[in-house]
Design a protein around this motif. Structure first.
Motif, mmCIF file in Angstrom:
data_model
loop_
_atom_site.group_PDB
_atom_site.id
_atom_site.type_symbol
_atom_site.label_atom_id
_atom_site.label_comp_id
_atom_site.label_asym_id
_atom_site.label_seq_id
_atom_site.Cartn_x
_atom_site.Cartn_y
_atom_site.Cartn_z
ATOM 1 N N THR A 174 42.440 45.765 44.477
ATOM 2 C CA THR A 174 42.631 44.318 44.586
ATOM 3 C C THR A 174 44.088 43.984 44.876
ATOM 4 O OG1 THR A 174 40.825 44.019 42.978
ATOM 5 C CG2 THR A 174 42.236 42.113 43.430
ATOM 6 N N TYR A 192 41.051 51.351 36.301
ATOM 7 C CA TYR A 192 42.156 50.537 36.816
ATOM 8 C C TYR A 192 42.221 50.606 38.332
ATOM 9 C CZ TYR A 192 46.785 48.428 37.144
ATOM 10 O OH TYR A 192 47.836 47.587 37.450
ATOM 11 N N GLN A 244 35.264 39.399 37.112
ATOM 12 C CA GLN A 244 36.315 39.919 38.001
ATOM 13 C C GLN A 244 36.581 38.997 39.183
ATOM 14 O OE1 GLN A 244 34.959 43.516 39.825
ATOM 15 N NE2 GLN A 244 36.690 43.696 41.241
ATOM 16 N N VAL A 276 41.577 47.448 40.036
ATOM 17 C CA VAL A 276 42.740 46.556 40.051
ATOM 18 C C VAL A 276 43.691 46.961 41.180
ATOM 19 C CG1 VAL A 276 44.735 45.757 38.730
ATOM 20 C CG2 VAL A 276 42.540 46.104 37.577
ATOM 21 N N ASP A 322 39.847 45.027 35.377
ATOM 22 C CA ASP A 322 39.727 44.001 36.426
ATOM 23 C C ASP A 322 39.167 42.701 35.882
ATOM 24 O OD1 ASP A 322 37.509 46.014 36.263
ATOM 25 O OD2 ASP A 322 36.452 44.505 37.450
#
Length: 284
Positions: free
Chosen positions: A72, A66, A174, A69, A207
């Motif tokens: 991002t 994670y 992704q 993520v 992701d």
């Protein structure tokens, strides 16, 4: 059309410099997340550069975790907090490269304003291999001794997981190009749905699913285009795509895509040089 290129990088500073140089334009800004494990001194060329923001609060990114993520999300927040009226946020890795000149990329987004470009295959119907990511518990995002043994027993003893909040899962790649409105929606949704965040923290490679699923189950669904605009070669059937070489040049350029991945400047500099020549010819 102003574009924010959000780049996730962990190595190869020379290649990252080439990527930014190939995308530079008066309408382009760059938000760069460098993996916390990387030596930031190697990326000193990013400092004090106009239109380049290095994400200060870096994440220790783990493959399939994670944490990708999280990196991002921090990039999305930096783009939103900049106060610049971006038309698109374009998510790239440091091993990507454009197939078109910056002016062509910006013109494409201007012609397609309001559309969101990403892959979103329904997991239970078209991407069945991803089902165990959602039904089983995965501790990839955590660091403690014996975590995979614990993961094994948790999955033996606990019932299969179910998607939270009535979400229908979709995803695949992704990498995506999203409108600023979609990015704001994603950030707000994740802030307001901690159960969804907890679920995806126990999902392998979230992701490839979380952002896609949230937008697919939102008012943004009509704006979704099932195309991430990237040329990627998965022909070897391995967990990572094949590194592209000069032999791939014709297929890349005829693909109609805006970007390609992945490249290795140290091993195959000739393919990036050929792309640079192609873009220069289009601009002249």
């Amino acid at each position: 059309m102003k574009v924010a290129h959000l780049i996730l990088a962990h190595a190869a500073p020379a290649q990252l410099s080439k990527l930014i140089g190939a995308l530079e334009d008066k309408h382009a800004w760059f938000f760069v997340h460098i993996d916390r494990k990387a030596d930031l001194d190697a990326f000193s060329f990013l400092q004090n550069r106009e239109r380049i923001t290095v994400i200060a609060d870096r994440v220790d990114v783990g493959w399939g975790a994670y944490s990708i993520v999280e990196a991002t999300i921090r990039g999305f927040k930096a783009a939103v907090d900049s106060g610049i009226d971006f038309g698109y946020v374009n998510l790239l890795s440091g091993t990507d490269y454009p197939l078109r000149a910056p002016s062509e990329i910006h013109d494409f987004f201007a012609r397609n304003t309001g559309e969101n470009f990403m892959e979103y295959y329904p997991v239970y119907h078209e991407w069945a291999e991803a089902i165990p990511r959602l039904t089983q518990y995965h501790f990839t995002n955590y660091k403690f001794p014996g975590k995979y043994l614990v993961q094994k027993w948790v999955n033996k003893l606990f019932p299969a997981r179910r998607m939270p909040a009535g979400l229908e899962p979709v995803g695949r790649s992704q990498w995506m190009s999203l409108t600023m409105d979609a990015v704001r929606y994603l950030l707000q949704y994740l802030d307001e749905h901690p159960k969804v965040v907890r679920f995806f923290k126990h999902t392998w490679a979230p992701d490839e699913i979380v952002f896609q699923t949230i937008l697919y189950n939102s008012p943004f669904r009509p704006s979704l285009v099932n195309d991430n605009l990237r040329y990627i070669d998965w022909s070897k059937g391995e967990p990572s795509p094949r590194v592209l070489t000069g032999e791939d040049l014709g297929r890349m350029l005829s693909s109609g895509k805006l970007f390609a991945r992945k490249f290795d400047l140290s091993r195959f500099p000739e393919v990036i040089a050929a792309l640079d020549r192609q873009m220069k010819d289009h601009q002249s």
